[in-house]
Design a protein around this motif. Structure first.
Motif, PDB file in Angstrom:
ATOM      1  N   GLU A 112       0.833  -1.205   0.000  1.00  0.00           N
ATOM      2  CA  GLU A 112       0.000   0.000   0.000  1.00  0.00           C
ATOM      3  C   GLU A 112       0.867   1.255   0.000  1.00  0.00           C
ATOM      4  O   GLU A 112       0.587   2.222  -0.716  1.00  0.00           O
ATOM      5  CB  GLU A 112      -0.949   0.012   1.206  1.00  0.00           C
ATOM      6  CG  GLU A 112      -2.006  -1.068   1.172  1.00  0.00           C
ATOM      7  CD  GLU A 112      -1.482  -2.461   1.565  1.00  0.00           C
ATOM      8  OE1 GLU A 112      -0.406  -2.567   2.193  1.00  0.00           O
ATOM      9  OE2 GLU A 112      -2.148  -3.441   1.210  1.00  0.00           O
ATOM     10  N   GLU A 113       1.943   1.242   0.818  1.00  0.00           N
ATOM     11  CA  GLU A 113       2.855   2.382   0.843  1.00  0.00           C
ATOM     12  C   GLU A 113       3.502   2.578  -0.532  1.00  0.00           C
ATOM     13  O   GLU A 113       3.645   3.704  -0.997  1.00  0.00           O
ATOM     14  CB  GLU A 113       3.979   2.154   1.865  1.00  0.00           C
ATOM     15  CG  GLU A 113       3.580   2.334   3.306  1.00  0.00           C
ATOM     16  CD  GLU A 113       4.756   2.010   4.212  1.00  0.00           C
ATOM     17  OE1 GLU A 113       5.213   2.937   4.921  1.00  0.00           O
ATOM     18  OE2 GLU A 113       5.201   0.850   4.212  1.00  0.00           O
ATOM     19  N   ALA A 114       3.886   1.482  -1.144  1.00  0.00           N
ATOM     20  CA  ALA A 114       4.516   1.553  -2.468  1.00  0.00           C
ATOM     21  C   ALA A 114       3.554   2.117  -3.505  1.00  0.00           C
ATOM     22  O   ALA A 114       3.937   2.940  -4.339  1.00  0.00           O
ATOM     23  CB  ALA A 114       5.013   0.174  -2.888  1.00  0.00           C
ATOM     24  N   ALA A 115       2.302   1.670  -3.451  1.00  0.00           N
ATOM     25  CA  ALA A 115       1.300   2.177  -4.394  1.00  0.00           C
ATOM     26  C   ALA A 115       1.087   3.673  -4.187  1.00  0.00           C
ATOM     27  O   ALA A 115       1.006   4.446  -5.161  1.00  0.00           O
ATOM     28  CB  ALA A 115      -0.005   1.412  -4.238  1.00  0.00           C
ATOM     29  N   GLY A 116       1.018   4.094  -2.942  1.00  0.00           N
ATOM     30  CA  GLY A 116       0.870   5.521  -2.638  1.00  0.00           C
ATOM     31  C   GLY A 116       2.073   6.322  -3.107  1.00  0.00           C
ATOM     32  O   GLY A 116       1.929   7.422  -3.660  1.00  0.00           O
ATOM     33  N   ALA A 117       3.252   5.777  -2.905  1.00  0.00           N
ATOM     34  CA  ALA A 117       4.479   6.447  -3.348  1.00  0.00           C
ATOM     35  C   ALA A 117       4.508   6.562  -4.861  1.00  0.00           C
ATOM     36  O   ALA A 117       4.869   7.612  -5.408  1.00  0.00           O
ATOM     37  CB  ALA A 117       5.703   5.678  -2.842  1.00  0.00           C
ATOM     38  N   ARG A 118       4.110   5.501  -5.549  1.00  0.00           N
ATOM     39  CA  ARG A 118       4.086   5.520  -7.020  1.00  0.00           C
ATOM     40  C   ARG A 118       3.139   6.614  -7.521  1.00  0.00           C
ATOM     41  O   ARG A 118       3.464   7.355  -8.450  1.00  0.00           O
ATOM     42  CB  ARG A 118       3.652   4.155  -7.551  1.00  0.00           C
ATOM     43  CG  ARG A 118       3.649   4.079  -9.067  1.00  0.00           C
ATOM     44  CD  ARG A 118       3.308   2.691  -9.590  1.00  0.00           C
ATOM     45  NE  ARG A 118       4.466   1.810  -9.475  1.00  0.00           N
ATOM     46  CZ  ARG A 118       4.557   0.760  -8.666  1.00  0.00           C
ATOM     47  NH1 ARG A 118       3.545   0.424  -7.898  1.00  0.00           N
ATOM     48  NH2 ARG A 118       5.638   0.026  -8.634  1.00  0.00           N
TER      49      ARG A 118
END
Length: 139
Positions: free
Chosen positions: A123-129
């Motif tokens: 989820e953090e990675a998706a938000g960062a992307r």
């Protein structure tokens, strides 16, 4: 010793050899499967990179944060290696990267645990992307 006794002994030895060979094959097959697990090492590493990169957004002048981020990014290979070693030892398995699997789902998947070990989430990675995309492309 007559022919009948010799035949009986030979048949007994052949049967014992067959039983031992079958047992050894089943034992090896069972042990091999229990000793393997898969992880998506590349996916977890990419997630961690994205989160580190996104953490720089809006902090152009924060040199302390920049130095900390650079140091963390330089340590990523060692951090991943340590996390993989921890998982392998904890579960007593040999880890295989998901990309190496061609077919099947019989092996345990420890990817979620690897995310936790690396202190990142999908989820953090998706938000960062998304944040990086908005900043870079205005979308």
């Amino acid at each position: 010793m007559n022919d009948k006794t010799l035949l009986t002994i030979t048949a007994g030895l052949a049967a014992a050899a067959l039983i031992m060979a079958t047992y050894a094959t089943v034992q090896v097959s069972t042990n091999t499967q229990e000793q393997l697990a898969v992880v998506d090492a590349k996916g977890v590493l990419e997630a961690k990179k994205l989160v580190l990169l996104a953490s720089l957004r809006g902090r152009d002048r924060d040199m302390a944060h920049l130095e900390k981020t650079i140091e963390a990014s330089q340590k990523l290979p060692a951090t991943l290696d340590a996390a993989l070693t921890t998982l392998a030892q904890r579960h007593g398995v040999t880890l295989i990267d998901k990309a190496a699997l061609v077919k099947g789902t019989a092996l345990p998947d420890l990817t979620e645990e690897l995310y936790r070990e690396m202190q990142v989430s999908q989820e953090e990675a998706a938000g960062a992307r998304m944040a990086i995309s908005r900043t870079t492309f205005g979308k």
